[in-house]
Design an enzyme around this catalytic site. Structure first.
Site, PDB file in Angstrom:
ATOM      1  N   HIS A 185       1.061  -0.879   0.239  1.00  0.00           N
ATOM      2  CA  HIS A 185      -0.094   0.308   0.314  1.00  0.00           C
ATOM      3  C   HIS A 185       1.075   1.188  -0.061  1.00  0.00           C
ATOM      4  O   HIS A 185       0.490   2.131  -0.825  1.00  0.00           O
ATOM      5  CB  HIS A 185      -0.924  -0.050   0.928  1.00  0.00           C
ATOM      6  N   GLU A 186       2.069   1.622   0.543  1.00  0.00           N
ATOM      7  CA  GLU A 186       2.676   2.420   0.575  1.00  0.00           C
ATOM      8  C   GLU A 186       3.169   2.860  -0.004  1.00  0.00           C
ATOM      9  O   GLU A 186       3.782   3.670  -0.874  1.00  0.00           O
ATOM     10  CB  GLU A 186       3.354   2.140   1.955  1.00  0.00           C
ATOM     11  N   HIS A 219       1.792   4.472  -3.129  1.00  0.00           N
ATOM     12  CA  HIS A 219       1.281   5.286  -3.094  1.00  0.00           C
ATOM     13  C   HIS A 219       2.369   6.483  -3.853  1.00  0.00           C
ATOM     14  O   HIS A 219       2.674   7.024  -4.649  1.00  0.00           O
ATOM     15  CB  HIS A 219       1.662   6.028  -1.488  1.00  0.00           C
ATOM     16  N   GLU A 264      -5.748   6.939  -0.459  1.00  0.00           N
ATOM     17  CA  GLU A 264      -5.615   6.370   0.459  1.00  0.00           C
ATOM     18  C   GLU A 264      -6.156   4.885  -0.958  1.00  0.00           C
ATOM     19  O   GLU A 264      -6.408   3.800  -0.775  1.00  0.00           O
ATOM     20  CB  GLU A 264      -6.008   6.494   1.304  1.00  0.00           C
ATOM     21  N   ASP A 276      -4.554   0.990  -1.434  1.00  0.00           N
ATOM     22  CA  ASP A 276      -4.993  -0.354  -1.786  1.00  0.00           C
ATOM     23  C   ASP A 276      -5.619  -1.007  -2.760  1.00  0.00           C
ATOM     24  O   ASP A 276      -4.910  -1.804  -2.562  1.00  0.00           O
ATOM     25  CB  ASP A 276      -6.567   0.235  -0.979  1.00  0.00           C
TER      26      ASP A 276
END
Length: 464
Positions: free
Chosen positions: A300-301, A304, A379, A383
């Site tokens: 997930h990070e 970004h 976000e 995901d």
């Protein structure tokens, strides 16, 4: 119409004699407190519910939900009091003209004790700023102390000793003086030396300061507060390095951080220059999560990064900074602004920027609201990115575990969440991940939940 003409006209309009700047600033502060208190009351009603939202009924035990609700209510009650205290402090500072009084006092200190070469506006501004910041720290100490050693400790999150707490405060003040002095001096010198177009040069200076901060933070600043250790060889390190290679993420260092010495909260993040990134994983996250779940969190990070969210947010931040500096050029010589707050004889640049920031607060509130909307969108996209990488139930389970371990709010009033939250709540994220259908497809058991320790239990509360 030329930009300069617009600037001049705006400056003349805002610099009318008797313009009630102080009343406007204080009035907005009171209005903002009332508005945010009403939002908090709406949220408090949600925090008083006795059943989890439908999307989480099959995921958490009643024990976990009750504890999360109690934690949320305790923070909300504290917020009412601390925000009122902060409002009263700010109103007192402005209503009783404490800023001009402090400016005069610090000026007399310089005249009495400093060499002649430190008698100019820059030296005076630096002394004023650090004195004002020190007073602000003292005024905020009661609420900070209560939050750490009463509220957080009550729910098992605080791991700090009082010695560490006050040591951190002293280190922070020392760093602010060491780094803030040359930065503030440069800020003021640029404005003094570059005329009406100072905001161009000031913006470039601010960008360079940010790059410097990113460079020195892991080398000099972070080690003053936490111990970073290379992540040991093993399954987790292999998974993370494989993920970084797959995404072509420029990973140069992989660390674990001793966050547990201050808090039981868990996290993971990356930072660094575009060509040199570091991943940091909290020891609390490693302790309470499976390697596959941590890999999903990092998926997930890194989403970004891969989706250019960090670049977009950085670009927006730089545009906003340029806008602030450009608008400040309109206010810097605003006599009515200075006079309204008790500065009749002198118009220091530092004071002008502080007062300008207060006058700009309504616009910043709107920008924060819009940025939260954008952040929540990012976000969801991150995901989805992790989901497309193949982290299906691992991502959902990691989100649920983090929710339980941090006792994060499980439900929220829509208006409160829109204004305050930069992240969607868990039920929204699970819905976007199509978690219910995912469980059916994967054959997940309907009677399996997670308890307050993050352990898997059946509906009968028997550990598996």
């Amino acid at each position: 119409m030329p930009l300069l003409t617009l600037s001049q006209r705006l400056s003349l309009f805002l610099d009318r004699p008797g313009f009630p700047w102080k009343k406007l600033v204080i009035g907005f502060s009171i209005g903002q407190y009332i508005f945010e208190s009403l939002l908090s009351l709406r949220q408090y009603q949600v925090l008083s519910r006795t059943k989890p939202p439908q999307a989480l009924e099959a995921e958490v035990t009643q024990e976990v939900f009750d504890k999360s609700q109690a934690y949320g209510r305790a923070k909300a009650k504290f917020g009412f009091v601390s925000n009122l205290y902060s409002l009263a402090t700010n109103i007192g500072i402005y209503q009783f003209d404490l800023l001009p009084k402090l400016w005069t006092i610090t000026g007399s200190w310089l005249a009495s004790y400093a060499p002649e070469r430190f008698s100019g506006e820059i030296s005076h501004s630096i002394l004023f700023f650090f004195t004002f910041n020190f007073i602000s720290q003292i005024l905020s100490l009661p609420t900070t102390y209560y939050s750490t050693f009463v509220l957080e400790e009550k729910f098992g999150f605080n791991k700090q000793t009082r010695t560490l707490f006050f040591t951190d405060l002293l280190k922070s003040q020392g760093l602010m003086i060491a780094l803030g002095t040359p930065i503030l001096a440069g800020f003021l010198k640029i404005i003094q030396s570059t005329g009406t177009q100072f905001f161009y040069y000031l913006w470039v200076f601010a960008v360079l300061v940010q790059v410097f901060g990113i460079t020195v933070f892991p080398i000099f600043i972070q080690p003053l507060f936490n111990k970073l250790s290379p992540l040991e060889s093993g399954e987790l390190r292999d998974r993370v390095e494989k993920l970084a290679t797959k995404l072509k993420f420029p990973l140069t260092e992989l660390y674990t951080i001793d966050g547990s010495k201050r808090s039981a909260h868990s996290n993971a993040y990356f930072f660094g220059l575009p060509w040199k990134k570091q991943i940091v994983i909290y020891d609390t996250l490693i302790e309470k999560s499976e390697p596959s779940e941590i890999e999903a969190v990092l998926g997930h990070e890194l989403g970004h990064w891969s989706l250019s969210h960090t670049t977009k947010l950085l670009g927006i931040a730089q545009a906003h900074l340029f806008y602030v500096f450009a608008l400040f050029s309109v206010f810097i010589h605003n006599n009515s602004l200075y006079n309204s707050f008790g500065f009749y004889d002198s118009h220091p640049i530092m004071i002008g920027f502080i007062l300008f920031s207060e006058a700009l607060a309504p616009m910043d509130t709107v920008i924060r609201f819009l940025m939260n909307i954008l952040s929540r969108k990012f976000e969801f996209e991150a995901d989805k990115f992790a989901l497309d990488l193949g982290y299906k139930k691992e991502l959902a389970r990691s989100l649920i575990k983090l929710q339980i371990e941090n006792l994060s709010t499980m439900d929220a009033d829509w208006l409160y969440a829109s204004y305050h939250y930069s992240h969607p709540i868990l039920s929204e994220r699970l819905k976007a991940l199509n978690w219910d259908n995912m469980k059916k497809t994967d054959g997940a058991r309907a009677d399996v939940k997670l308890n307050s320790e993050g352990k898997v239990v059946r509906a009968s509360d028997r550990e598996l």
